[in-house]
Design an enzyme around this catalytic site. Structure first.
Site, PDB file in Angstrom:
ATOM      1  N   SER A 106      16.723  13.264   3.712  1.00 52.91           N
ATOM      2  CA  SER A 106      15.786  13.885   4.414  1.00 52.91           C
ATOM      3  C   SER A 106      14.964  14.595   3.629  1.00 52.91           C
ATOM      4  CB  SER A 106      16.368  14.646   5.628  1.00 52.91           C
ATOM      5  OG  SER A 106      17.442  15.717   4.892  1.00 52.91           O
ATOM      6  N   HIS A 121      14.577   7.201   6.806  1.00 48.15           N
ATOM      7  CA  HIS A 121      15.079   8.517   7.129  1.00 48.15           C
ATOM      8  C   HIS A 121      15.156   8.622   8.510  1.00 48.15           C
ATOM      9  CE1 HIS A 121      14.156  13.026   8.071  1.00 48.15           C
ATOM     10  NE2 HIS A 121      15.616  12.793   7.962  1.00 48.15           N
ATOM     11  N   GLU A 147      11.248   7.175   9.629  1.00 43.19           N
ATOM     12  CA  GLU A 147      10.454   7.486   8.362  1.00 43.19           C
ATOM     13  C   GLU A 147      10.668   6.308   7.487  1.00 43.19           C
ATOM     14  OE1 GLU A 147       8.826  11.986   8.962  1.00 43.19           O
ATOM     15  OE2 GLU A 147      10.735  11.673   7.612  1.00 43.19           O
ATOM     16  N   ASN A 199       9.985  16.655   8.399  1.00 44.40           N
ATOM     17  CA  ASN A 199      10.596  18.060   7.772  1.00 44.40           C
ATOM     18  C   ASN A 199       9.459  19.081   7.101  1.00 44.40           C
ATOM     19  OD1 ASN A 199      13.135  17.438   8.768  1.00 44.40           O
ATOM     20  ND2 ASN A 199      13.716  16.477   7.111  1.00 44.40           N
TER      21      ASN A 199
END
Length: 287
Positions: free
Chosen positions: A116, A137, A149, A187
């Site tokens: 991540s 991800h 992702e 993120n």
């Protein structure tokens, strides 16, 4: 397509569940038989809950579990076309796993990391075929959240990206393309935003319940920031914050003192039974 999943903790078990529910033969690898069986039990529990809630039939549950094979040997992933790594968020450990996968897997296998916050390129450097390495991800809980992702590192081939993206689509996910930049898309935005929310708790003397009520009712968040951090795991969030801060040096990326203190006290959220809120059945298990 035969798929391998390395690591059957919270994320790995969820990814393996995605695979078997989509009808893919899936090999789950853990370091001990006990951890492998724990991963299977987690998957079985969620599938059983799906039957109880009418989302699937008992025959579908049985068929899905029949797609899962457990092992403690990375060599048993040798004939997988796609291998997704979901071990702890430690660069040295991931590089060690990828170096071994590179040695034992078929030359055309796509090797994906579920990291991540770490650099996919740095993980890929541990292999002799970095063009076969991509990021995939998933988000927790992987069986429920649709986003994946698909991360392109500088040396990732178009073929490897297409394979990972296509598998995610066939597994019923909503993949998006992104590049190997710190935090990828979500993120990069979410971690500093959650950190801001936690800092407001202390700076404005706001209670977690009021913070979450404000953001769910005022900003239409499906889950309040404190509840979300509890779900992610305080330790996981702190680790990701530290990784992003280390790369970008932006102050908002650094974990707030309150979260660092909670991590030190073992208040990790749902998995420990206590975070911003209290939970029954917290296990303190692996992430």
């Amino acid at each position: 397509m035969k798929v391998g999943v390395v690591g059957l903790g919270t994320m790995g078990a969820g990814i393996a569940q995605v695979g078997i529910q989509a009808g893919f033969d899936t090999v789950g690898r853990e370091i001990t038989d006990e951890l492998a069986e724990r991963g299977r039990a987690t998957i079985d529990r969620y599938l059983t809950r799906g039957v109880e809630k009418g989302r699937m039939t008992e025959d579908e549950r049985t068929a899905a579990l029949g797609q899962l094979t457990l092992t403690t040997e990375l060599g048993d992933l040798a004939d997988c076309e796609l291998v997704i790594e979901a071990v702890l968020e430690e660069l040295d450990l991931k590089r060690e796993v990828f170096a071994e996968l590179d040695r034992v897997c078929r030359p055309d296998a796509v090797l994906a990391t579920n990291t991540s916050a770490l650099s996919v390129a740095e993980i890929a450097e541990a292999t002799q075929r970095p063009e076969r390495v991509v990021g995939m991800h998933f988000f927790n809980p992987a069986p429920m959240l649709p986003l994946v992702e698909i991360v392109r590192a500088p040396k990732s081939s178009d073929e490897a990206i297409t394979t990972a993206y296509g598998w995610a689509e066939r597994a019923g996910k909503q993949p998006v393309h992104c590049n190997d930049t710190p935090g990828f898309i979500v993120n990069r935005i979410l971690i500093p935003l959650l950190n801001d929310c936690v800092r407001v708790l202390d700076e404005a003397n706001v209670q977690p319940e009021d913070m979450d009520k404000a953001m769910t009712n005022g900003a239409s968040w499906p889950l309040g920031p404190c509840a979300l951090i509890d779900l992610i795991g305080v330790d996981v969030h702190v680790h990701a914050s530290e990784a992003l801060h280390g790369k970008l040096r932006e102050e908002r990326m650094a974990p707030p003192e309150r979260l660092v203190r909670m991590q030190a006290e073992g208040l990790l959220g749902r998995k420990s039974g206590r975070g911003f809120y209290g939970y029954e059945g917290g296990s303190g298990g692996r992430t």
